[in-house]
Write an enzyme that holds these catalytic residues in place. Structure first.
Site: not given
Ligand code: T46
Length: 130
Positions: A45
């Site tokens: 993303h």
């Molecule tokens: C990024 C990369 C490096 C939250 O509720 N609060 C938060 O602050 C974050 C970061 C995530 N979440 C929840 C949202 C989803 O249900 O945690 C779950 C996994 O998040 P996501 O699929 O976005 O995780 P990544 O590792 O793909 O991405 C994360 C960050 O979201 C993103 O900003 O740059 O790490």
């Protein structure tokens, strides 16, 4: 890449980080990625406003950054080396080593509507931005 301060001693090392001093924004949020299974792909993303600094505080991983025109693969493998990701950059994290921990310093609180999770939409926005 940002070289973070490192204070090494025979008892170990410490890396202090201050928002607006070692990194180019005030820190609004900190989170970390851990317990990452082999072969996992994270990210996939871009963000509209959010800016972040990522560091592999334990282990290593590759991050693919893409500004819509150019892609670059960067290996993060040092606790004192941060990668600054400005807004509008697509990122994907792959090749995590066993036990890797990635710490992320973020410029804003979590906002679901700041995510661009569709690559075509991201590409179109980059083209429109020139
Ligand atoms: C990024 C990369 C490096 C939250 O509720 N609060 C938060 O602050 C974050 C970061 C995530 N979440 C929840 C949202 C989803 O249900 O945690 C779950 C996994 O998040 P996501 O699929 O976005 O995780 P990544 O590792 O793909 O991405 C994360 C960050 O979201 C993103 O900003 O740059 O790490």
């Amino acid at each position: 890449m940002i070289d973070l301060p490192r204070h090494a001693s025979p008892c170990g090392s410490i890396t202090p980080i201050e928002g607006g001093v070692n990194i180019p924004f005030a820190i609004a949020r900190v989170y970390y990625l851990y317990d990452i299974p082999g072969g996992a792909v994270r990210g996939g993303h871009a963000h509209v406003e959010l800016e972040q600094v990522l560091a592999a505080v334990l282990g290593a991983f590759d991050i693919v950054v893409d500004d819509g025109s150019n892609k670059k693969v960067i290996r993060l493998d040092r606790a004192y080396r941060g990668l600054f990701i400005p807004r509008g950059i697509w990122r994907e994290m792959v090749n995590f080593s066993s036990g890797a921990v990635c710490v992320v310093l973020a410029s804003t609180p979590y906002r679901k509507d700041d995510y661009l999770r569709d690559y075509e939409t991201f590409s179109r926005m980059k083209v429109a931005d020139g």
